[in-house]
Design an enzyme around this catalytic site. Sequence first.
Site, PDB file in Angstrom:
ATOM      1  N   LYS A 166       1.353   4.135  -3.005  1.00  0.00           N
ATOM      2  CA  LYS A 166       1.050   5.557  -2.804  1.00  0.00           C
ATOM      3  C   LYS A 166       2.288   6.418  -3.079  1.00  0.00           C
ATOM      4  O   LYS A 166       2.160   7.569  -3.507  1.00  0.00           O
ATOM      5  CB  LYS A 166       0.500   5.792  -1.397  1.00  0.00           C
ATOM      6  CG  LYS A 166      -0.896   5.177  -1.185  1.00  0.00           C
ATOM      7  CD  LYS A 166      -1.926   5.761  -2.141  1.00  0.00           C
ATOM      8  CE  LYS A 166      -3.325   5.216  -1.915  1.00  0.00           C
ATOM      9  NZ  LYS A 166      -4.318   5.715  -2.877  1.00  0.00           N
ATOM     10  N   TYR A 212       0.841  -1.210   0.000  1.00  0.00           N
ATOM     11  CA  TYR A 212       0.000   0.000   0.000  1.00  0.00           C
ATOM     12  C   TYR A 212       0.874   1.256   0.000  1.00  0.00           C
ATOM     13  O   TYR A 212       0.701   2.158  -0.825  1.00  0.00           O
ATOM     14  CB  TYR A 212      -0.942  -0.006   1.210  1.00  0.00           C
ATOM     15  CG  TYR A 212      -1.824   1.229   1.266  1.00  0.00           C
ATOM     16  CD1 TYR A 212      -2.914   1.364   0.415  1.00  0.00           C
ATOM     17  CD2 TYR A 212      -1.547   2.276   2.152  1.00  0.00           C
ATOM     18  CE1 TYR A 212      -3.708   2.513   0.440  1.00  0.00           C
ATOM     19  CE2 TYR A 212      -2.327   3.416   2.184  1.00  0.00           C
ATOM     20  CZ  TYR A 212      -3.415   3.525   1.333  1.00  0.00           C
ATOM     21  OH  TYR A 212      -4.193   4.670   1.354  1.00  0.00           O
TER      22      TYR A 212
HETATM   23  N1  LIG Z   1      -9.271   6.786   4.730  1.00  0.00           N
HETATM   24  C1  LIG Z   1      -7.993   7.038   4.917  1.00  0.00           C
HETATM   25  O1  LIG Z   1      -7.502   7.085   6.062  1.00  0.00           O
HETATM   26  C2  LIG Z   1      -7.100   7.347   3.735  1.00  0.00           C
HETATM   27  C3  LIG Z   1      -5.839   7.920   3.999  1.00  0.00           C
HETATM   28  C4  LIG Z   1      -5.000   8.203   2.940  1.00  0.00           C
HETATM   29  C5  LIG Z   1      -5.396   7.927   1.644  1.00  0.00           C
HETATM   30  N2  LIG Z   1      -6.604   7.364   1.412  1.00  0.00           N
HETATM   31  C6  LIG Z   1      -6.955   7.077   0.008  1.00  0.00           C
HETATM   32  O2  LIG Z   1      -8.131   7.792  -0.315  1.00  0.00           O
HETATM   33  C7  LIG Z   1      -8.823   7.111  -1.356  1.00  0.00           C
HETATM   34  C8  LIG Z   1     -10.278   6.962  -0.959  1.00  0.00           C
HETATM   35  O3  LIG Z   1     -10.329   6.186   0.217  1.00  0.00           O
HETATM   36  P1  LIG Z   1     -11.508   6.215   1.280  1.00  0.00           P
HETATM   37  O4  LIG Z   1     -10.879   6.303   2.591  1.00  0.00           O
HETATM   38  O5  LIG Z   1     -12.556   7.185   0.887  1.00  0.00           O
HETATM   39  O6  LIG Z   1     -11.990   4.697   1.100  1.00  0.00           O
HETATM   40  P2  LIG Z   1     -13.427   3.998   1.120  1.00  0.00           P
HETATM   41  O7  LIG Z   1     -14.362   4.710   2.029  1.00  0.00           O
HETATM   42  O8  LIG Z   1     -13.126   2.558   1.373  1.00  0.00           O
HETATM   43  O9  LIG Z   1     -13.942   4.181  -0.390  1.00  0.00           O
HETATM   44  C9  LIG Z   1     -13.300   3.543  -1.466  1.00  0.00           C
HETATM   45  C10 LIG Z   1     -14.058   3.807  -2.760  1.00  0.00           C
HETATM   46  O10 LIG Z   1     -13.351   3.174  -3.837  1.00  0.00           O
HETATM   47  C11 LIG Z   1     -14.203   2.233  -4.499  1.00  0.00           C
HETATM   48  N3  LIG Z   1     -13.405   1.068  -4.858  1.00  0.00           N
HETATM   49  C12 LIG Z   1     -12.655   0.286  -4.031  1.00  0.00           C
HETATM   50  N4  LIG Z   1     -12.126  -0.734  -4.719  1.00  0.00           N
HETATM   51  C13 LIG Z   1     -12.550  -0.596  -6.007  1.00  0.00           C
HETATM   52  C14 LIG Z   1     -12.359  -1.362  -7.183  1.00  0.00           C
HETATM   53  N5  LIG Z   1     -11.659  -2.513  -7.189  1.00  0.00           N
HETATM   54  N6  LIG Z   1     -12.942  -0.945  -8.339  1.00  0.00           N
HETATM   55  C15 LIG Z   1     -13.689   0.193  -8.357  1.00  0.00           C
HETATM   56  N7  LIG Z   1     -13.907   0.950  -7.276  1.00  0.00           N
HETATM   57  C16 LIG Z   1     -13.352   0.547  -6.104  1.00  0.00           C
HETATM   58  C17 LIG Z   1     -15.296   1.884  -3.478  1.00  0.00           C
HETATM   59  O11 LIG Z   1     -16.527   1.513  -4.079  1.00  0.00           O
HETATM   60  P3  LIG Z   1     -16.963  -0.054  -4.295  1.00  0.00           P
HETATM   61  O12 LIG Z   1     -16.612  -0.794  -3.065  1.00  0.00           O
HETATM   62  O13 LIG Z   1     -18.419   0.013  -4.597  1.00  0.00           O
HETATM   63  O14 LIG Z   1     -16.178  -0.510  -5.485  1.00  0.00           O
HETATM   64  C18 LIG Z   1     -15.464   3.237  -2.763  1.00  0.00           C
HETATM   65  O15 LIG Z   1     -16.308   4.072  -3.519  1.00  0.00           O
HETATM   66  C19 LIG Z   1      -8.083   5.786  -1.546  1.00  0.00           C
HETATM   67  O16 LIG Z   1      -7.230   5.877  -2.665  1.00  0.00           O
HETATM   68  C20 LIG Z   1      -7.282   5.625  -0.270  1.00  0.00           C
HETATM   69  O17 LIG Z   1      -6.118   4.852  -0.468  1.00  0.00           O
HETATM   70  C21 LIG Z   1      -7.468   7.074   2.423  1.00  0.00           C
END
Ligand SMILES: NC(=O)c1ccc[n+]([C@@H]2O[C@H](COP(=O)([O-])OP(=O)(O)OC[C@H]3O[C@@H](n4cnc5c(N)ncnc54)[C@H](OP(=O)(O)O)[C@@H]3O)[C@@H](O)[C@H]2O)c1
Length: 261
Positions: A156, A152
């Site tokens: 990133k 991961y």
């Molecule tokens: N939350 C954190 O602490 C955090 C910190 C740093 C960076 N990020 C990054 O921010 C971004 C958004 O994360 P989030 O925290 O909002 O996560 P989240 O709440 O788990 O949402 C993830 C989204 O991506 C979609 N997704 C996941 N796998 C997919 C796939 N194989 N194909 C198509 N769509 C997919 C999901 O929809 P479906 O399940 O319906 O496909 C959902 O809409 C990510 O890139 C994550 O790495 C998050």
Amino acid sequence: MAKTAIITGGTVGIGYELSKLIAADGYDLILVARNEKTLKSVKKEIESSYRVQVETLSADLSDPKAPKKIFDFAKKSKAVVEILVNNAGFGTSGRYDRMDLEKEMDMIQVNVTALAELTHRFLQGMVERKSGKILNVASTSSFQPGPNMANYYAGKAYVLSFSEAVYEDVKDDGVTVTVLCPGPTKTEFFERADITKSKLLNNPLAPMMSAQSVAKIGYDALKKGKPVVIAGIFNWLLAQSVRFTPRFVVRKIAKFINQNG
Ligand SMILES: NC(=O)c1ccc[n+]([C@@H]2O[C@H](COP(=O)([O-])OP(=O)(O)OC[C@H]3O[C@@H](n4cnc5c(N)ncnc54)[C@H](OP(=O)(O)O)[C@@H]3O)[C@@H](O)[C@H]2O)c1
């Protein structure tokens, strides 16, 4: 369709908040995620709250054919894609040799390869029109190696390096690439990654932020055409501190924080 934004993972979490902000500015949306039910309910919600049209495409970005499918879908709907948000992503946790190999390779496909392909495909039209903005969602994980979440963090790091480089490639052609680096954010990410016991969730040095405020920081940076934005002052300080700390210390701290239990 009028001027359009494509948002991967635009149904929950940071992507959902970005979708609402972009719709509020009058962009039609193409939302991409796997879960059709959530896609439909978000479409309904956004269309009833903002004067925009929302198209949905159920696609699994771990399928190597998905980026072309998304590009063809946008082409068919005659969308002028002004904004591309590569937000979809997921994490896993554990010693790398004990991880499920298929899932780890899927992670590279979703978090890295699909993002690189979608950027390439949509950049062409943007550069031709001399207009367009791309937002790639990286992480504060981009700044250091992450034992217990090796793949991961490495993915990133790619997103940060790639986005900054492409920003320089195209900035004189009216197109900007912005990379958003959130720290721990209250979304479904941690449950999905099965890391609810991680110290990442309870780190006094980097308190959890809301998806709403992270999305606003990212969208403001996209509008200004900034190359890099780190969400929140604590996360900014942590990212800077890594630059002055010996690498072996950084690795040990990351390993400790990433322990899931
Ligand atoms: N939350 C954190 O602490 C955090 C910190 C740093 C960076 N990020 C990054 O921010 C971004 C958004 O994360 P989030 O925290 O909002 O996560 P989240 O709440 O788990 O949402 C993830 C989204 O991506 C979609 N997704 C996941 N796998 C997919 C796939 N194989 N194909 C198509 N769509 C997919 C999901 O929809 P479906 O399940 O319906 O496909 C959902 O809409 C990510 O890139 C994550 O790495 C998050």
